[in-house]
Every structure is written in C-alpha cells, then in structure tokens.
Design a protein around this motif. Structure first.
Motif, PDB file in Angstrom:
ATOM      1  N   LEU A 106      37.452  42.344  41.738  1.00  0.00           N
ATOM      2  CA  LEU A 106      38.773  41.768  41.966  1.00  0.00           C
ATOM      3  C   LEU A 106      39.602  41.872  40.688  1.00  0.00           C
ATOM      4  O   LEU A 106      39.061  41.771  39.583  1.00  0.00           O
ATOM      5  CB  LEU A 106      38.659  40.296  42.360  1.00  0.00           C
ATOM      6  N   PRO A 107      40.899  42.048  40.814  1.00  0.00           N
ATOM      7  CA  PRO A 107      41.747  42.021  39.612  1.00  0.00           C
ATOM      8  C   PRO A 107      41.561  40.683  38.888  1.00  0.00           C
ATOM      9  O   PRO A 107      41.398  39.641  39.537  1.00  0.00           O
ATOM     10  CB  PRO A 107      43.168  42.159  40.165  1.00  0.00           C
ATOM     11  N   THR A 154      39.780  33.861  52.557  1.00  0.00           N
ATOM     12  CA  THR A 154      40.489  35.115  52.273  1.00  0.00           C
ATOM     13  C   THR A 154      39.511  36.198  51.828  1.00  0.00           C
ATOM     14  O   THR A 154      39.609  37.349  52.258  1.00  0.00           O
ATOM     15  CB  THR A 154      41.561  34.891  51.190  1.00  0.00           C
ATOM     16  N   LEU A 155      38.558  35.834  50.969  1.00  0.00           N
ATOM     17  CA  LEU A 155      37.568  36.807  50.501  1.00  0.00           C
ATOM     18  C   LEU A 155      36.697  37.304  51.649  1.00  0.00           C
ATOM     19  O   LEU A 155      36.444  38.506  51.767  1.00  0.00           O
ATOM     20  CB  LEU A 155      36.710  36.193  49.394  1.00  0.00           C
ATOM     21  N   ASP A 186      42.935  46.385  36.527  1.00  0.00           N
ATOM     22  CA  ASP A 186      41.963  46.072  37.561  1.00  0.00           C
ATOM     23  C   ASP A 186      40.670  46.812  37.238  1.00  0.00           C
ATOM     24  O   ASP A 186      40.695  47.981  36.855  1.00  0.00           O
ATOM     25  CB  ASP A 186      42.472  46.505  38.934  1.00  0.00           C
ATOM     26  N   GLY A 236      38.664  39.665  53.698  1.00  0.00           N
ATOM     27  CA  GLY A 236      38.786  40.952  53.000  1.00  0.00           C
ATOM     28  C   GLY A 236      37.529  41.795  53.127  1.00  0.00           C
ATOM     29  O   GLY A 236      37.593  43.014  53.283  1.00  0.00           O
ATOM     30  N   THR A 245      43.376  38.503  37.526  1.00  0.00           N
ATOM     31  CA  THR A 245      44.284  37.380  37.785  1.00  0.00           C
ATOM     32  C   THR A 245      44.268  36.919  39.241  1.00  0.00           C
ATOM     33  O   THR A 245      45.003  36.016  39.602  1.00  0.00           O
ATOM     34  CB  THR A 245      45.724  37.767  37.396  1.00  0.00           C
ATOM     35  N   THR A 246      43.416  37.533  40.072  1.00  0.00           N
ATOM     36  CA  THR A 246      43.357  37.191  41.492  1.00  0.00           C
ATOM     37  C   THR A 246      42.750  35.811  41.697  1.00  0.00           C
ATOM     38  O   THR A 246      41.720  35.479  41.123  1.00  0.00           O
ATOM     39  CB  THR A 246      42.526  38.226  42.267  1.00  0.00           C
ATOM     40  N   GLN A 247      43.410  35.011  42.528  1.00  0.00           N
ATOM     41  CA  GLN A 247      42.855  33.747  42.981  1.00  0.00           C
ATOM     42  C   GLN A 247      42.904  33.777  44.500  1.00  0.00           C
ATOM     43  O   GLN A 247      43.973  33.942  45.081  1.00  0.00           O
ATOM     44  CB  GLN A 247      43.671  32.565  42.451  1.00  0.00           C
ATOM     45  N   ALA A 248      41.740  33.664  45.130  1.00  0.00           N
ATOM     46  CA  ALA A 248      41.668  33.743  46.583  1.00  0.00           C
ATOM     47  C   ALA A 248      40.705  32.692  47.096  1.00  0.00           C
ATOM     48  O   ALA A 248      39.744  32.329  46.413  1.00  0.00           O
ATOM     49  CB  ALA A 248      41.209  35.138  47.008  1.00  0.00           C
TER      50      ALA A 248
END
Length: 176
Positions: free
Chosen positions: A46-47, A56-57, A16, A60, A49-52
């Motif tokens: 964001l990491p 959601t973002l 990350d 957050g 591999t994150t898919q949001a």
C-alpha cells in the motif's frame, strides 16, 4: 560546485512501494498461514500515506480475485498482530470524539516497538543471530546415490487411493 546545488536541500521522495520482501524468518514464522503472508504483502505494498478500513482492504482484495471476507480478514489481522507484523494502537478521532483502533504494518517485527516491548526479542525472526533450521536435514536417496529400496523390495511406492497393489504405483520413481 555551483551555488544552486551547494545550498540546496535534498530529500527522498515518497513513492509507492513496488515490491515487498519476505524473508525466510517471516515466511517460516510459527502460527502464520500462507494467506496471512499474502495479506501482509498486500499491506506492505500500500502507498505509505494510505489509510483504509478493514472492510475497504477486504473489498480491494476481493477485487483482485481473492476470497476475502471481513471476517476472514479479521482472523488474519489477529494472527499478524500476534506475530508482530501489525502494531495496534488507540487514537482519538476528533470527528467522532471517540478513540478508534489504528494498525500499522511492519515487514520486520523487530521494528514494531509494541511487539518488542512484550519481550519478543528472543524470537528467531527478531534476533540478530543466526538460528537453527527447524526442519531436520534429510537427504533424499537421489542425492546420496543410494537405492531407496531394500534388496528384493519393489522400487515403486503405493499412492493412497490409487488402487495400486502394495509396493507398486502408477508413477515410476527412477530416472525422473
């Protein structure tokens, strides 16, 4: 060298990100607002591999104390896309059997192939050359040793709404 290291394969671990660097051309990009840069940094941290989703973002960011609605996030994402920081592409989703929009964040628009394809290479934040500073150089009187007031003129300025008389202020300008 032992056999273990000589024939082993080495690769970089996916970690990350701990920081996001914002260069001067990014910080001074035309058309971006300070909140846009905050969202860009949030996306870059964001990491990998994150898919949001946008919802959601935005949620957050609200959890971090930001004032971020989905509508505000959408406006910001549009400005980041125009500036080349977000790549927008349509991807087929086999679950829904429909295409969906996917976005990918780029710190440097020069790495966004979609942005470059639009002919944006001439922009200062993308080109390899050194551009001019868009802010003309102005020296402050304190930097040149000059007296900022003309002879016979007060050295104090009026602050709007301060109620001070013309030529005077509540804050002395000298020696600070």
């Amino acid at each position: 060298m032992t056999e273990e290291f000589g024939t082993s394969v080495f690769e970089r671990a996916l970690e990350d990100p701990e920081e996001a660097v914002v260069t001067r051309p990014v910080a001074e990009a035309q058309g971006l607002q300070p909140e846009d840069l905050g969202v860009l940094v949030h996306l870059l941290l964001l990491p990998p591999t994150t898919q949001a989703t946008g919802k959601t973002l935005a949620a957050g960011m609200r959890a971090l104390g930001w004032k971020m609605s989905i509508d505000r996030f959408e406006v910001i994402a549009k400005r980041l896309t125009s500036a080349g920081h977000l790549l927008r592409r349509s991807v087929y989703n086999p679950k829904t059997k429909r295409p969906e929009w996917r976005y990918r964040a780029y710190r440097n628009p020069a790495n966004n192939p979609q942005y470059i394809a639009t002919g944006a290479v001439a922009l200062s934040q993308v080109s390899g050359g050194i551009g001019e500073n868009p802010v003309p150089e102005r020296t402050c009187p304190g930097e040149t040793g000059e007296n900022p007031a003309s002879p016979g003129q007060s050295q104090h300025r009026v602050l709007p709404g301060s109620g001070a008389e013309s030529g005077k202020t509540r804050f002395p300008s000298g020696g600070v």
